[in-house]
Motif scaffolding. Structure first.
Motif, PDB file in Angstrom:
ATOM      1  N   ALA A   1      -4.085   8.319  10.349  1.00 51.65           N
ATOM      2  CA  ALA A   1      -2.814   8.385   9.625  1.00 51.65           C
ATOM      3  C   ALA A   1      -2.473   7.034   8.996  1.00 51.65           C
ATOM      4  O   ALA A   1      -1.967   6.964   7.875  1.00 51.65           O
ATOM      5  CB  ALA A   1      -1.699   8.829  10.568  1.00 51.65           C
ATOM      6  N   LEU A   2      -2.773   5.970   9.699  1.00 52.75           N
ATOM      7  CA  LEU A   2      -2.508   4.628   9.167  1.00 52.75           C
ATOM      8  C   LEU A   2      -3.345   4.364   7.918  1.00 52.75           C
ATOM      9  O   LEU A   2      -2.831   3.877   6.912  1.00 52.75           O
ATOM     10  CB  LEU A   2      -2.817   3.577  10.248  1.00 52.75           C
ATOM     11  CG  LEU A   2      -2.407   2.156   9.948  1.00 52.75           C
ATOM     12  CD1 LEU A   2      -0.900   2.071   9.806  1.00 52.75           C
ATOM     13  CD2 LEU A   2      -2.891   1.231  11.043  1.00 52.75           C
ATOM     14  N   LEU A   3      -4.616   4.710   7.965  1.00 50.67           N
ATOM     15  CA  LEU A   3      -5.489   4.528   6.799  1.00 50.67           C
ATOM     16  C   LEU A   3      -5.065   5.418   5.636  1.00 50.67           C
ATOM     17  O   LEU A   3      -5.042   4.985   4.483  1.00 50.67           O
ATOM     18  CB  LEU A   3      -6.938   4.841   7.168  1.00 50.67           C
ATOM     19  CG  LEU A   3      -7.639   3.851   8.084  1.00 50.67           C
ATOM     20  CD1 LEU A   3      -8.982   4.412   8.527  1.00 50.67           C
ATOM     21  CD2 LEU A   3      -7.817   2.527   7.389  1.00 50.67           C
ATOM     22  N   THR A   4      -4.736   6.653   5.943  1.00 51.87           N
ATOM     23  CA  THR A   4      -4.362   7.604   4.893  1.00 51.87           C
ATOM     24  C   THR A   4      -3.035   7.220   4.241  1.00 51.87           C
ATOM     25  O   THR A   4      -2.860   7.391   3.041  1.00 51.87           O
ATOM     26  CB  THR A   4      -4.275   9.025   5.464  1.00 51.87           C
ATOM     27  OG1 THR A   4      -5.502   9.325   6.126  1.00 51.87           O
ATOM     28  CG2 THR A   4      -4.053  10.052   4.381  1.00 51.87           C
ATOM     29  N   ALA A   5      -2.104   6.700   5.026  1.00 54.22           N
ATOM     30  CA  ALA A   5      -0.806   6.301   4.476  1.00 54.22           C
ATOM     31  C   ALA A   5      -0.976   5.190   3.450  1.00 54.22           C
ATOM     32  O   ALA A   5      -0.240   5.112   2.473  1.00 54.22           O
ATOM     33  CB  ALA A   5       0.125   5.862   5.593  1.00 54.22           C
ATOM     34  N   ARG A   6      -1.970   4.330   3.657  1.00 54.12           N
ATOM     35  CA  ARG A   6      -2.206   3.212   2.733  1.00 54.12           C
ATOM     36  C   ARG A   6      -2.939   3.642   1.470  1.00 54.12           C
ATOM     37  O   ARG A   6      -2.571   3.251   0.368  1.00 54.12           O
ATOM     38  CB  ARG A   6      -3.043   2.127   3.428  1.00 54.12           C
ATOM     39  CG  ARG A   6      -2.312   1.385   4.479  1.00 54.12           C
ATOM     40  CD  ARG A   6      -3.196   0.279   5.025  1.00 54.12           C
ATOM     41  NE  ARG A   6      -2.646  -0.221   6.279  1.00 54.12           N
ATOM     42  CZ  ARG A   6      -3.348  -0.755   7.223  1.00 54.12           C
ATOM     43  NH1 ARG A   6      -4.657  -0.872   7.094  1.00 54.12           N
ATOM     44  NH2 ARG A   6      -2.771  -1.171   8.319  1.00 54.12           N
ATOM     45  N   SER A   7      -4.005   4.428   1.640  1.00 53.59           N
ATOM     46  CA  SER A   7      -4.870   4.665   0.481  1.00 53.59           C
ATOM     47  C   SER A   7      -5.250   6.130   0.272  1.00 53.59           C
ATOM     48  O   SER A   7      -6.102   6.424  -0.547  1.00 53.59           O
ATOM     49  CB  SER A   7      -6.151   3.843   0.617  1.00 53.59           C
ATOM     50  OG  SER A   7      -6.850   4.235   1.787  1.00 53.59           O
ATOM     51  N   GLY A   8      -4.638   7.051   0.975  1.00 50.24           N
ATOM     52  CA  GLY A   8      -5.003   8.454   0.832  1.00 50.24           C
ATOM     53  C   GLY A   8      -4.283   9.124  -0.317  1.00 50.24           C
ATOM     54  O   GLY A   8      -3.203   8.715  -0.732  1.00 50.24           O
ATOM     55  N   GLY A   9      -4.911  10.161  -0.821  1.00 53.75           N
ATOM     56  CA  GLY A   9      -4.304  10.960  -1.874  1.00 53.75           C
ATOM     57  C   GLY A   9      -3.365  11.996  -1.277  1.00 53.75           C
ATOM     58  O   GLY A   9      -3.246  12.125  -0.055  1.00 53.75           O
ATOM     59  N   PRO A  10      -2.701  12.764  -2.125  1.00 56.65           N
ATOM     60  CA  PRO A  10      -1.748  13.760  -1.626  1.00 56.65           C
ATOM     61  C   PRO A  10      -2.391  14.825  -0.731  1.00 56.65           C
ATOM     62  O   PRO A  10      -1.795  15.259   0.246  1.00 56.65           O
ATOM     63  CB  PRO A  10      -1.172  14.395  -2.890  1.00 56.65           C
ATOM     64  CG  PRO A  10      -1.730  13.665  -4.050  1.00 56.65           C
ATOM     65  CD  PRO A  10      -2.741  12.699  -3.566  1.00 56.65           C
TER      66      PRO A  10
END
Length: 175
Positions: free
Chosen positions: A28-37
């Motif tokens: 979740a931490l990685l996705t919050a920074r650089s993840g798409g919708p």
């Protein structure tokens, strides 16, 4: 959702659930920074699933914080857990799909007309109930395939081909 948010009398969480929550937190931490919708939506759904499992083990509602928006929501015990899709849906390939459907429609039309005419030469109007049986026999399979990503296109083409064959055969009776 934090594992440190414990209250007196809470049941201990199984080790596998603790590991799953820790793994989800890192993702979740990685996705919050650089993840798409799409990735953020999947992480949110998985987090809600885990929050539901934690609430069930603890026997009380827990708070879930969406990692990308910061919104907090309460997840209750026994609440419906959202299902996680195996693969997020992608764009519909209309050009390729309609080409496949057209191919199947042409092949099925030619095959059905040829077989029905051969059957009519040998047995007369018995081709009508035989052709009805073919259509009725295929209809459950075609209906079930309508939601399967690739197979919907051949199913649509087959259904259109059967209808076109009926039109050709009935027009042949008039002529």
């Amino acid at each position: 959702m934090e594992l440190g948010d414990r209250q007196p009398g809470d049941a201990p969480l199984p080790e596998e659930l603790q590991d799953a929550v820790r793994e989800w937190s890192a993702l979740a931490l990685l996705t919050a920074r650089s993840g798409g919708p799409t990735e953020k939506a999947l992480v949110r759904r998985r987090g809600l699933q885990l929050a539901g499992r934690v609430a069930d083990v603890l026997g009380r509602p827990v708070e879930f914080t969406d990692p990308s928006t910061g919104e907090i929501e309460s997840v209750r015990v026994g609440g419906p857990a959202p299902r996680l899709a195996a693969h997020p849906p992608g764009p519909t390939p209309w050009a390729t799909g309609l080409t496949i459907s057209a191919f199947f429609a042409i092949v099925v039309t030619i095959a059905d007309v040829a077989l029905s005419r051969a059957f009519a030469e040998a047995f007369g109007l018995l081709w009508v109930p035989a052709n009805l049986l073919v259509g009725l026999g295929l209809s459950p399979s075609l209906y079930l395939l309508r939601r399967v990503p690739f197979w919907r296109w051949p199913a649509i083409g087959t259904a259109v081909g059967l209808v076109a064959a009926w039109v050709v055969l009935l027009l042949g009776l008039l002529g």
